[in-house]
Design an enzyme around this catalytic site. Structure first.
Site: not given
Ligand code: ZN
Length: 267
Positions: A111, A114, A129, A140, A197, A199, A226, A228
């Site tokens: 997700q 970085d 993401h 495209c 890591g 949630s 994780n 939690e």
């Molecule tokens: Zn394009």
């Protein structure tokens, strides 16, 4: 905890096609703040959060003003992306790269925007993401490096005529279809999912372990690493949670796996 990392190492070795899913928790140890924790980027700056919510619509409505905001000196995003690009991987990222080298995981679906998995040496990474290192044509779906696109005229345009945006998936923006298909394909063919890591509350990312659990009711393993417990823990979607820091637990898992592989080697 030690027993659980050993158990995970042994489950990884027994699996045929294991994959890892990662979220903000693995990068906080690289000094990157998460978004919704107590010191999160949105928690501490509600205005920035409100702007972020409007960002994708702004791009659709007026791509030029989107670009002005993204590249402007006052743009929180310009500064934020710079910090993200300067971050370095931590032992958790290196451990996942090592598991891939050992053949124990086949890919990482992250997700995080970085790029720290690649910096640590992971090869097969799905950027669910998007990534701060790339731009993407909204029409495209072609990806570009920053050096391939001139920002002299805004918005930059693709050969197909479509407006180009950051590859990062903004709020309310659909996950790019190629990435969505790749991630679902991996989730449907794996027999072990290592959740690191995350949630597991951001959708549609959080559907991936649920899809696996529905498909493979008892046979597939879902292991959480994780800080939690998560909804996956509470709803018994995961088999077990190893609670703590990914930067400590994942390297321990690598060591345990290496020891087990050593034992299994024929004399
Ligand atoms: Zn394009």
């Amino acid at each position: 905890m030690e027993n659980l990392t050993k158990r995970a190492a042994s489950d990884l070795i027994a699996s045929k096609y294991a994959i890892a899913l990662t979220g903000a928790g693995i990068s906080t140890e690289s000094g990157l703040r998460d978004f919704r924790g107590p010191q999160g980027i949105w928690t501490t700056d509600r205005e920035a959060e409100a702007r972020a919510y409007e960002r994708y619509e702004r791009f659709l409505r007026d791509p030029k003003s989107y670009w002005e905001e993204m590249s402007g000196a006052e743009g929180t995003y310009g500064a934020f992306y710079r910090r993200v690009r300067e971050a370095e991987p931590n032992p958790g990222h290196y451990a996942l790269a090592e598991l891939e080298r050992l053949g124990l995981i086949k890919c990482v679906i992250t997700q995080n925007i970085d790029g720290l998995h690649e910096k640590a040496g992971s090869k097969n990474v799905v950027h669910y993401h998007g990534s701060v290192d790339k731009l993407r044509c909204a029409s495209c779906g072609s990806r570009f490096g920053f050096d391939e696109i001139s920002l002299e005229e805004l918005p930059p345009r693709c050969k197909c005529g479509g407006a180009i945006k950051y590859d990062v998936v903004h709020f309310k923006e659909p996950i790019p279809s190629d990435v969505m298909e790749w991630a679902e394909d991996e989730a449907l063919k794996c027999d072990l999912m290592l959740m690191c890591g995350t949630s597991a509350v951001v959708y549609p990312f959080a559907t991936l372990p649920r899809m696996l659990r529905l498909r493979a009711k008892t046979s597939a393993k879902i292991i959480e690493v994780n800080a939690e417990p998560t909804p996956l823990t509470h709803e018994n979607i995961s088999d077990y949670l190893i609670q703590g820091k990914t930067g400590e637990l994942l390297p321990a898992m690598v060591e345990a796996a290496k020891a087990l592989l050593e034992v299994q080697k024929p004399p």
